[in-house]
Design an enzyme around this catalytic site. Structure first.
Site, PDB file in Angstrom:
ATOM      1  N   LYS A  39       3.192 -10.550  -9.531  1.00  0.00           N
ATOM      2  CA  LYS A  39       3.248  -9.076  -8.749  1.00  0.00           C
ATOM      3  C   LYS A  39       4.655  -9.174  -8.093  1.00  0.00           C
ATOM      4  O   LYS A  39       5.172 -10.101  -7.668  1.00  0.00           O
ATOM      5  CB  LYS A  39       2.278  -9.096  -7.696  1.00  0.00           C
ATOM      6  CG  LYS A  39       2.500  -8.091  -6.740  1.00  0.00           C
ATOM      7  CD  LYS A  39       1.249  -7.768  -5.705  1.00  0.00           C
ATOM      8  CE  LYS A  39       1.476  -8.594  -4.625  1.00  0.00           C
ATOM      9  NZ  LYS A  39       2.470  -7.821  -3.676  1.00  0.00           N
ATOM     10  N   ASP A  66       4.479  -3.504  -7.144  1.00  0.00           N
ATOM     11  CA  ASP A  66       3.608  -3.202  -5.832  1.00  0.00           C
ATOM     12  C   ASP A  66       4.661  -2.673  -5.037  1.00  0.00           C
ATOM     13  O   ASP A  66       5.133  -3.249  -3.856  1.00  0.00           O
ATOM     14  CB  ASP A  66       3.313  -4.395  -5.352  1.00  0.00           C
ATOM     15  CG  ASP A  66       2.285  -4.164  -3.934  1.00  0.00           C
ATOM     16  OD1 ASP A  66       1.867  -3.132  -3.871  1.00  0.00           O
ATOM     17  OD2 ASP A  66       2.076  -5.228  -3.395  1.00  0.00           O
ATOM     18  N   LYS A  68       3.988   0.535  -3.591  1.00  0.00           N
ATOM     19  CA  LYS A  68       3.377   1.469  -2.649  1.00  0.00           C
ATOM     20  C   LYS A  68       3.944   2.812  -2.474  1.00  0.00           C
ATOM     21  O   LYS A  68       4.581   3.261  -1.421  1.00  0.00           O
ATOM     22  CB  LYS A  68       2.991   0.928  -1.390  1.00  0.00           C
ATOM     23  CG  LYS A  68       2.302  -0.422  -1.670  1.00  0.00           C
ATOM     24  CD  LYS A  68       1.970  -1.049  -0.168  1.00  0.00           C
ATOM     25  CE  LYS A  68       1.091  -2.348  -0.167  1.00  0.00           C
ATOM     26  NZ  LYS A  68       1.573  -3.463  -0.726  1.00  0.00           N
ATOM     27  N   ASP A  71       5.434  10.082  -1.622  1.00  0.00           N
ATOM     28  CA  ASP A  71       6.620  10.956  -1.667  1.00  0.00           C
ATOM     29  C   ASP A  71       5.963  12.267  -2.275  1.00  0.00           C
ATOM     30  O   ASP A  71       4.786  12.231  -2.321  1.00  0.00           O
ATOM     31  CB  ASP A  71       7.688  10.439  -2.327  1.00  0.00           C
ATOM     32  CG  ASP A  71       9.059  11.045  -1.741  1.00  0.00           C
ATOM     33  OD1 ASP A  71       9.023  12.384  -1.550  1.00  0.00           O
ATOM     34  OD2 ASP A  71      10.028  10.178  -1.596  1.00  0.00           O
ATOM     35  N   THR A 121      -4.280  -3.311   5.179  1.00  0.00           N
ATOM     36  CA  THR A 121      -5.194  -4.121   5.699  1.00  0.00           C
ATOM     37  C   THR A 121      -4.630  -4.658   7.233  1.00  0.00           C
ATOM     38  O   THR A 121      -5.279  -5.269   7.838  1.00  0.00           O
ATOM     39  CB  THR A 121      -5.473  -5.585   4.849  1.00  0.00           C
ATOM     40  OG1 THR A 121      -4.170  -5.911   4.381  1.00  0.00           O
ATOM     41  CG2 THR A 121      -6.493  -5.099   3.828  1.00  0.00           C
ATOM     42  N   ARG A 212       1.097 -17.253  -1.417  1.00  0.00           N
ATOM     43  CA  ARG A 212       1.578 -18.620  -0.718  1.00  0.00           C
ATOM     44  C   ARG A 212       0.932 -20.029  -1.282  1.00  0.00           C
ATOM     45  O   ARG A 212       1.451 -20.955  -1.407  1.00  0.00           O
ATOM     46  CB  ARG A 212       1.696 -18.411   0.874  1.00  0.00           C
ATOM     47  CG  ARG A 212       2.667 -17.844   1.249  1.00  0.00           C
ATOM     48  CD  ARG A 212       2.586 -17.424   2.623  1.00  0.00           C
ATOM     49  NE  ARG A 212       1.834 -16.139   2.637  1.00  0.00           N
ATOM     50  CZ  ARG A 212       1.570 -15.204   4.063  1.00  0.00           C
ATOM     51  NH1 ARG A 212       2.108 -15.754   4.981  1.00  0.00           N
ATOM     52  NH2 ARG A 212       0.483 -14.466   3.795  1.00  0.00           N
TER      53      ARG A 212
HETATM   54  O1  C5P Z   1       0.935 -15.011   0.349  1.00  0.00           O
HETATM   55  P1  C5P Z   1      -0.300 -14.386   0.025  1.00  0.00           P
HETATM   56  O2  C5P Z   1      -1.292 -15.024  -0.910  1.00  0.00           O
HETATM   57  O3  C5P Z   1      -0.931 -13.847   1.532  1.00  0.00           O
HETATM   58  O4  C5P Z   1       0.232 -12.948  -0.538  1.00  0.00           O
HETATM   59  C1  C5P Z   1      -0.465 -11.804  -0.758  1.00  0.00           C
HETATM   60  C2  C5P Z   1       0.268 -10.862  -1.544  1.00  0.00           C
HETATM   61  O5  C5P Z   1      -0.577  -9.569  -1.380  1.00  0.00           O
HETATM   62  C3  C5P Z   1       1.511 -10.534  -0.680  1.00  0.00           C
HETATM   63  O6  C5P Z   1       2.507 -10.029  -1.746  1.00  0.00           O
HETATM   64  C4  C5P Z   1       1.208  -9.255   0.418  1.00  0.00           C
HETATM   65  O7  C5P Z   1       2.214  -8.168   0.330  1.00  0.00           O
HETATM   66  C5  C5P Z   1       0.226  -8.557  -0.665  1.00  0.00           C
HETATM   67  N1  C5P Z   1      -0.806  -7.671  -0.005  1.00  0.00           N
HETATM   68  C6  C5P Z   1      -1.622  -8.160   1.100  1.00  0.00           C
HETATM   69  N2  C5P Z   1      -2.518  -7.397   1.659  1.00  0.00           N
HETATM   70  C7  C5P Z   1      -2.552  -6.056   1.149  1.00  0.00           C
HETATM   71  C8  C5P Z   1      -1.726  -5.658   0.165  1.00  0.00           C
HETATM   72  C9  C5P Z   1      -0.831  -6.344  -0.601  1.00  0.00           C
HETATM   73  O8  C5P Z   1      -1.535  -9.178   1.421  1.00  0.00           O
HETATM   74  N3  C5P Z   1      -3.517  -5.282   1.644  1.00  0.00           N
END
Ligand code: C5P
Length: 237
Positions: A39, A66, A68, A71, A121, A212
């Site tokens: 992603k 990603d 999002k 527009d 979220t 992460r």
């Molecule tokens: O590091 P982590 O596992 O928390 O990363 C989650 C990824 O998913 C990040 O790129 C974050 O921007 C994305 N994301 C999220 N919650 C959402 C939509 C996307 O954590 N509702």
């Protein structure tokens, strides 16, 4: 729904939330064959990540862009067309009817799938009220999921906690793509609503987005392999 023959490895989407291309390329090299789906979000896309997306597709990887999008319809449509030429597999739009319709029409028969973000979220009921909405999170997520399905959107991004409820609403066809995944023992970071890979799959998730817990692991490849093994065990495959 992800095609039944989707390898479990391709149900893990590693979020390349990294500051520049050099660091991202090094991570992709390190992960090697353990990861087949990446992603690319704001951070990397605005730092040269879109040429990297093309290169990854050329190397046989799948890419989720990603960004999002949201527009006027014409602008969303032109953006979707450009991104479909990149060879992306997934791209996100906000779940507004005009935006979703424009994206679905513009993707046409290209292979890119449109995913809708129902409600971010990080928003709770109060944030929605502050933004002028008269619905709470649960009702708005549900209404937007139904609209997305009626418009022909391919999937939804949702928290793993919402997955079972949404699966019940939209049925088996739509992809549910869940971030907020933490293998047992991993640090939550800023994610508030988290689930293990196995539980998210059991709740109906089609694909898991993980940043992460893989990127910051002492051995990212081993961390990715462990998540895929957990997906396999949960799917009973
Ligand atoms: O590091 P982590 O596992 O928390 O990363 C989650 C990824 O998913 C990040 O790129 C974050 O921007 C994305 N994301 C999220 N919650 C959402 C939509 C996307 O954590 N509702």
């Amino acid at each position: 729904m992800a095609p039944a023959d989707t390898p479990d490895r391709d149900r893990l989407i590693v979020a390349l939330d990294l500051p520049d291309i050099r660091v991202a390329e090094a991570m992709v090299d390190r992960l090697g064959d353990s990861v087949g789906f990446y992603k690319i979000g704001y951070q990397l896309a605005y730092a040269g990540g879109l040429p990297l997306a093309r290169a990854l597709v050329g190397a046989g990887k799948k890419v989720f862009v990603d960004l999002k999008l949201h527009d006027i319809g014409n602008t969303v449509a032109r953006g979707v067309e450009s991104l479909s030429h990149l060879g992306a597999s997934f791209l996100t739009v906000h779940a507004y009817p005009q935006t979703m319709k424009a994206a679905v029409e513009a993707r046409g028969s290209s292979k890119v799938k449109i995913l809708a973000v129902t409600v971010l979220t990080s928003y709770d009921d109060r944030d929605l009220a502050d933004a002028g909405y008269r619905f709470g999170v649960r009702d708005l997520v549900e209404a937007r999921a139904r609209q997305a399905q009626a418009i022909g959107v391919d999937g939804l991004v949702c928290s793993p906690e919402e997955a079972a409820h949404l699966r019940g609403i939209v049925g088996p066809e739509m992809d549910l793509v869940t971030p907020g995944i933490r293998p047992a023992g991993a640090a939550a970071g800023d994610q508030k609503r988290i689930m293990t890979p196995a539980k998210a799959i059991a709740a109906g998730a089609s694909y898991l987005v993980v940043g992460r817990p893989v990127l910051d692991a002492p051995d990212p490849k081993a961390a990715a392999d462990a998540i895929v093994a957990e997906i396999t065990a949960a799917r009973g495959s």
